[in-house]
Design a protein around this motif. Sequence first.
Motif, mmCIF file in Angstrom:
data_model
loop_
_atom_site.group_PDB
_atom_site.id
_atom_site.type_symbol
_atom_site.label_atom_id
_atom_site.label_comp_id
_atom_site.label_asym_id
_atom_site.label_seq_id
_atom_site.Cartn_x
_atom_site.Cartn_y
_atom_site.Cartn_z
ATOM 1 N N SER A 94 35.339 31.186 36.617
ATOM 2 C CA SER A 94 35.227 31.069 38.070
ATOM 3 C C SER A 94 35.382 32.412 38.759
ATOM 4 C CB SER A 94 36.294 30.112 38.603
ATOM 5 O OG SER A 94 37.583 30.689 38.500
ATOM 6 N N LEU A 95 34.810 32.517 39.981
ATOM 7 C CA LEU A 95 34.942 33.730 40.770
ATOM 8 C C LEU A 95 36.405 34.022 41.074
ATOM 9 C CD1 LEU A 95 32.007 33.348 43.337
ATOM 10 C CD2 LEU A 95 32.021 34.573 41.160
ATOM 11 N N LYS A 98 38.090 35.652 38.146
ATOM 12 C CA LYS A 98 37.650 37.045 38.001
ATOM 13 C C LYS A 98 38.328 37.929 39.037
ATOM 14 C CE LYS A 98 33.135 35.664 36.172
ATOM 15 N NZ LYS A 98 31.674 35.589 36.410
ATOM 16 N N ARG A 99 38.398 37.438 40.286
ATOM 17 C CA ARG A 99 39.067 38.210 41.335
ATOM 18 C C ARG A 99 40.545 38.402 41.004
ATOM 19 N NH1 ARG A 99 37.176 34.262 45.032
ATOM 20 N NH2 ARG A 99 35.017 34.617 45.691
ATOM 21 N N ASN A 120 35.137 43.454 43.832
ATOM 22 C CA ASN A 120 35.142 42.067 44.296
ATOM 23 C C ASN A 120 33.831 41.686 44.977
ATOM 24 O OD1 ASN A 120 37.623 40.980 43.433
ATOM 25 N ND2 ASN A 120 38.725 42.059 45.052
ATOM 26 N N ILE A 123 31.508 40.843 42.273
ATOM 27 C CA ILE A 123 31.853 39.521 41.731
ATOM 28 C C ILE A 123 31.340 38.430 42.660
ATOM 29 C CG2 ILE A 123 33.773 37.957 41.230
ATOM 30 C CD1 ILE A 123 35.341 40.412 40.257
ATOM 31 N N ASP A 124 31.582 38.592 43.971
ATOM 32 C CA ASP A 124 31.149 37.591 44.947
ATOM 33 C C ASP A 124 29.636 37.411 44.939
ATOM 34 O OD1 ASP A 124 33.763 37.224 45.691
ATOM 35 O OD2 ASP A 124 33.651 38.560 47.424
ATOM 36 N N LYS A 126 27.718 38.018 42.458
ATOM 37 C CA LYS A 126 27.278 37.760 41.081
ATOM 38 C C LYS A 126 26.386 38.886 40.577
ATOM 39 C CE LYS A 126 27.605 32.752 41.687
ATOM 40 N NZ LYS A 126 26.916 31.443 41.605
#
Length: 230
Positions: A94-95, A98-99, A120, A123-124, A126
């Motif tokens: 999940s995001l 990862k964060r 981040n 990540i957000d 993708k």
Amino acid sequence: MSNRVLNRSGIAMSPRLRLQSLSIKLGGKSRRRGGGGASGARMADSAATSYAAALAEVAAANGTLAETSKDLDSVEKLFEDEATFKYFTSPVVSLEDKRALIDDITSSGKLQKHVCNFINVLIDRKRIDLIREIIKEFELVYNKLTNTELAVVSSVVKLEEDQMAEIAKQVQKLTGAKNVKLKSVIDESLVAGFTIRYGSSGSKLIDMSVKKQLAEIASQLEIGDISLAV
């Protein structure tokens, strides 16, 4: 449910705010990934260049270009680990997880806040899969902005600091660059000695390796490759 995220300082920051603070001008919406083949590769390169330029813009604006470059050296080492890279690029993780891991990694203060925010953002959106390409593109932008010559020094064993300093001086004399940044690479195939690659895309080579000397001897004697007995 709110999409705001608490960073380590306890300040809530939404993905939108992070994107605005980084001044990433990519049309607002996350871009679709490119398809396979040359077209997909060009789209990925374009995206990596855009993200790198955006980060450089922020770093230049707050006077932290050199510090940001050092931070990305650390990030590069982190993502050189294949298990780490696969974790962050996995669609299963999940995001939020990862964060959280990025927050744990950066909680010691080793990375500047805007670098943490930048990761981040990736990540957000993708696009964390582009991190390696982005770092390379940032290095090109940084070198141009700071008149820095990048030289890759390959050797069988890690060279001493005074040796690296002397190499930096010689590269500076050859290129006339204001600054020189050295990257050390271990290459056991050189047998002994070292090589230095610099210039556009590493187009120039200084080869002081035993491997080269053996190849020259073999060429002069018109025989095949020479191997040293171990």
